[in-house]
Write an enzyme that holds these catalytic residues in place. Sequence first.
Site, PDB file in Angstrom:
ATOM      1  N   LYS A 242       0.799  -1.230   0.000  1.00 43.92           N
ATOM      2  CA  LYS A 242       0.000   0.000   0.000  1.00 43.92           C
ATOM      3  C   LYS A 242       0.831   1.279   0.000  1.00 43.92           C
ATOM      4  CE  LYS A 242      -3.830  -2.311   2.338  1.00 43.92           C
ATOM      5  NZ  LYS A 242      -4.768  -2.291   3.471  1.00 43.92           N
TER       6      LYS A 242
ATOM      7  N   ASP B 110      -9.492   2.176   2.955  1.00 45.17           N
ATOM      8  CA  ASP B 110      -9.357   1.489   4.243  1.00 45.17           C
ATOM      9  C   ASP B 110      -9.999   2.281   5.376  1.00 45.17           C
ATOM     10  OD1 ASP B 110      -8.042  -0.852   3.509  1.00 45.17           O
ATOM     11  OD2 ASP B 110      -6.053   0.028   3.709  1.00 45.17           O
TER      12      ASP B 110
END
Length: 273
Positions: free
Chosen positions: A66, A100
């Site tokens: 990420k 997220d």
Amino acid sequence: MKKIFAVFGDPIEHSLSPVMHNAAFKAKGMDCTYHAFRVSREKLKDAIKGAHAMGFGGLNLTVPLKEEALKIVEPDLLAAVMGAVNTVDLKDGIRGYNTDGIGAERALVDAGVKIEGAKVLIVGAGGAARGISFQLASDGADVTIANRTPERAMRLAEDVAVAGNVKGCGLEQLDDLIASADVLINCTTLGMHPQVETTIATAEQMHAGLVVFDIVYNPLKTKLLMEAEKAGSKTVSGVMMLVYQGAEAFRIWTGVEPPVEVMKEAVMGALRT
């Protein structure tokens, strides 16, 4: 022609994103398919560029990609500030997003957690911790990030402090940090299949007023959540974060309202087998 979507990560065998997104595409009658690919951090740029060249519709990124992705994609403002990307849209260039934080927020709100003013302890300082700490600090939580390497936690806290009240530290005072926390969030891979006997904390460290949220969703009930139940703490499974962050990614890729209940049932069904 069938449109292809995928999740990249290393490891990737645990991912239920293919089950979830393929159920969503089927429910919406869309000619799309979603797959999982093991991709190392070193190969991420080639993999993303290759997916774009081959006409993929979009990507999800998981551990440990990420933060690395931020160097490769054109991030939106939120992903750039968060410092991590978990969703890549390939319709028009290579654009990066972070879903997220919103996924974690919705999972907590669903569980009846009042985020504003809550003392939130996040264990871990990777890409997921970036998105979640930024979102919850923005929502008014008092966030502490604790990590095995204190310097990494403190750097992350400095990066996301623009969102609100965030500080970083090591794990030496974990007992005291948990005792004073309202919400404990595991943002590490401890407890994830196949290492299901590992946990960031035990029942003896927790208390009845604590909400324990494990973003690990495979197994459905992690060692951490089992220990939390013993302590009388309220538990929040990582399944709903997976579903909500996936639903937001689905919306970004397709412009179609995601079938959230279908996605949830697909994940739950896979975890029961």
